[in-house]
Design a protein around this motif. Structure first.
Motif, short mmCIF file in Angstrom:
data_model
loop_
_atom_site.label_atom_id
_atom_site.label_comp_id
_atom_site.label_asym_id
_atom_site.label_seq_id
_atom_site.Cartn_x
_atom_site.Cartn_y
_atom_site.Cartn_z
N TYR A 98 2.14 4.41 7.93
CA TYR A 98 2.06 3.04 7.39
C TYR A 98 2.98 2.14 8.22
CZ TYR A 98 -0.05 4.89 3.10
OH TYR A 98 -0.87 5.48 2.20
N HIS B 294 6.65 10.36 3.46
CA HIS B 294 5.33 10.05 2.94
C HIS B 294 4.86 8.63 3.22
CE1 HIS B 294 6.33 13.79 0.88
NE2 HIS B 294 5.03 14.00 0.88
N THR B 295 5.60 7.92 4.06
CA THR B 295 5.11 6.60 4.49
C THR B 295 4.84 6.60 6.00
OG1 THR B 295 7.40 5.84 4.63
CG2 THR B 295 6.20 5.28 2.64
N ASN C 227 2.45 1.82 -3.38
CA ASN C 227 1.44 2.24 -4.35
C ASN C 227 0.99 3.69 -4.14
OD1 ASN C 227 0.50 1.09 -6.65
ND2 ASN C 227 -1.43 0.38 -5.77
N ARG C 228 1.10 4.13 -2.92
CA ARG C 228 0.79 5.54 -2.59
C ARG C 228 1.90 6.47 -3.15
NH1 ARG C 228 -2.20 9.72 -1.36
NH2 ARG C 228 -1.27 11.17 0.09
N GLU D 286 -5.79 3.20 -7.65
CA GLU D 286 -5.86 3.77 -6.30
C GLU D 286 -5.18 5.12 -6.25
OE1 GLU D 286 -4.82 1.20 -3.03
OE2 GLU D 286 -5.43 -0.53 -4.22
N ASP D 287 -5.50 5.89 -5.22
CA ASP D 287 -4.94 7.22 -5.08
C ASP D 287 -3.42 7.14 -4.87
OD1 ASP D 287 -5.04 9.97 -5.05
OD2 ASP D 287 -5.35 10.07 -2.88
N PHE D 288 -2.72 8.10 -5.41
CA PHE D 288 -1.26 8.21 -5.16
C PHE D 288 -0.91 9.69 -5.12
CE2 PHE D 288 -1.91 7.77 -9.78
CZ PHE D 288 -1.25 8.90 -10.27
N ARG E 22 0.83 -1.21 0.00
CA ARG E 22 0.00 0.00 0.00
C ARG E 22 0.86 1.26 0.00
NH1 ARG E 22 -3.59 2.00 3.75
NH2 ARG E 22 -2.43 1.03 5.43
#
Lengths: 368, 128
Positions: free
Chosen positions: A133, A129-130, A69-70, A266-268, A66
């Protein structure tokens, strides 16, 4: 000036008398025997490149898929174990932070290969940006040596050093295998437009791996190659170079990389900006052009339309060795981007005529 | 490294053949080797005037563009048009591939050029 960084093969390059340059803070070979000879060797036989300056960043943990992919514009949820995928990584404005190769070891373990000059920036970006997560981000760049064995003879050369048929490794897939007794990540990939392999090994094994590949290729006309030939080869195949065709202020759509931007998935990061860009129509594009006037277009030269209005800039240009023409890539106003449009390139005091043409100067010879 | 005895040289790696007040100018074997595969030479116009040390031509290798500088002030009287489509001649035969012929303003300026021996020493220092 800070001391230049060295790859594990620096000693080999210097002993062989390669011409060394400062490439983004790295002491790298720009050419061995000669750029054109090296370029031809890769197109016709085989060439070996030291690309250990490239960065490697690993994401592990249960949210790895995930999180990746983001970060990237391509849809990596489509990947299976042992596959690799190319993707831009964008900022919120749709500009490109970097372009990279994603290796999926498994759903909780992704290996990202990033541009040398962007390594620090990328790792900071990925960490930032992770957050939130369940992933661990590790900069593994110093641990890895990376070699690229490229050209039509690459598979034959490799077959002498492995205990399985290298043809089993399909295009854009990889395996962890032993090559000449050294454990490597071996992928069928590259940056030349030819068939070939990229090999990642522990940094301290890189010299032994280099020597084994050179020896196995000696009867096949292999040449050690520098970054000069790497650039002319990737350019002829219209493969983008970050800092030329891509940058923080150039979107992958503008660069013509739309097939690696999955706006429907999916959104990124950057998706909203890219959707808007697509809906409103691109204002500028990377185009190919062929010189009809005299001179060599170079990175940074201005581009003009027929009315002498400045419409953009050359991103890369060469008297292209295999194509046999002087051609270039330029980022220009979309209004002048149609094939066959007459443009002019500012070369020092003069303006030289050129025609917008397809970017596919050379057809890629991948074994798919 | 090939450095013919009968020519004069500059620290910019040009060779100069003197014939009265007209000089023939090209680049040396060392220069062509450093540049690599030469793909284009941008020649000046005949009759154009240049100061000493002024750039009068650009030699393009696959990788980069390099300016070529006037050894002495003068006026271009002839350019080697054969190079327009065959720039690689410079790699093959640097001393046979002249670039321009120049009528010099002041012949005394030629005294500052290097002899073959001096140029060889200069190159050896540069390579260190």
């Amino acid at each position: 000036m800070a001391e230049l960084k060295k790859t594990p093969l620096n000693g080999i390059h210097r002993e062989a008398g390669a011409r060394m340059i400062d490439f983004g803070g790295w002491d790298m070979p720009v050419q061995y025997s000669g750029l054109t000879d090296e370029h031809r060797a890769v197109r016709e036989r085989a060439g070996l490149f030291d690309v250990s300056h490239m960065g490697e960043c690993r994401l592990t943990g249960k949210d790895s898929e995930r999180a990746v992919n983001r970060l990237v514009t391509n849809d990596i949820s489509l990947m299976t174990d042992g596959q690799i995928m190319y993707s831009p990584m964008c900022n919120e404005q749709g500009g490109t932070v970097d372009d990279l190769i994603v290796y999926r070891l498994d759903r909780e373990n992704f290996f990202l290969v990033i541009n040398a000059s962007n390594t620090d920036k990328d790792v900071a970006w990925i960490r930032e940006h992770t957050k939130g997560y369940d992933v661990t981000v590790t900069d593994e760049s110093p641990q890895w040596g990376q070699l690229a064995l490229q050209g039509p003879e690459a598979q034959t050369i490799l077959s002498d050093l492995v205990d399985f048929p290298p043809g089993d490794i399909g295009f854009f897939t990889f395996r962890t295998v032993s090559v000449a007794g050294i454990e490597v990540i071996l992928s069928r990939s590259g940056y030349t437009g030819e068939d070939g392999f990229e090999l990642y090994c522990p940094a301290e094994k890189a010299a032994a791996l280099w020597k084994a590949l050179m020896e196995a290729g000696s009867g096949k006309g292999i040449l050690p190659c520098g970054l000069g030939a790497r650039d002319t080869l990737r350019f002829e195949a219209a493969l983008p170079l970050y800092g030329n065709e891509l940058g923080d202020d150039i979107s992958p759509l503008e660069a013509g990389l739309g097939i690696f931007v999955k706006l429907e998935g999916e959104d990124f990061i950057g998706r909203a900006a890219l959707l808007k860009q697509k809906d409103e129509g691109l204002k500028r594009k990377i185009v190919g052009f062929e010189m009809t006037g005299k001179g060599i277009p170079r990175h940074g030269y201005p581009v003009f339309d027929g009315q002498d209005k400045e419409i953009g800039v050359v991103t890369t240009g060469y008297a292209a060795p295999t194509v046999g023409k002087t051609v270039g890539l330029a980022l220009i106003d979309a209004g002048s981007a149609a094939l066959g449009t007459e443009i002019r390139i500012g070369i020092r005091a003069k303006k030289a005529e050129a025609l917008v043409c397809s970017k596919r100067f050379y057809s890629k010879k991948y074994k798919k | 490294m090939n450095i013919p005895e009968d020519l004069k040289y500059t620290r910019e790696h040009e060779w100069v053949k003197i014939d009265g007040d007209v000089v023939t100018i090209g680049i040396t074997d060392f220069a062509q080797s450093e540049l690599g595969d030469i793909v284009y030479v941008e020649l000046p116009e005949t009759d154009s005037e240049f100061d000493g040390d002024e750039s009068f031509s650009t030699i393009e290798s696959v990788k980069a563009a390099s300016d070529i500088f006037m050894p002495v002030a003068g006026t271009v009287v002839e350019v080697n048009g054969d190079l327009e489509d065959n720039a690689a001649y410079i790699n093959e035969d640097p001393y046979g591939s002249w670039i321009v012929k120049v009528k010099v303003n002041n012949e005394d300026d030629l005294d500052g050029l290097l002899s073959a021996r001096e140029y060889r020493e200069f190159c050896e220092k540069e390579q260190d």
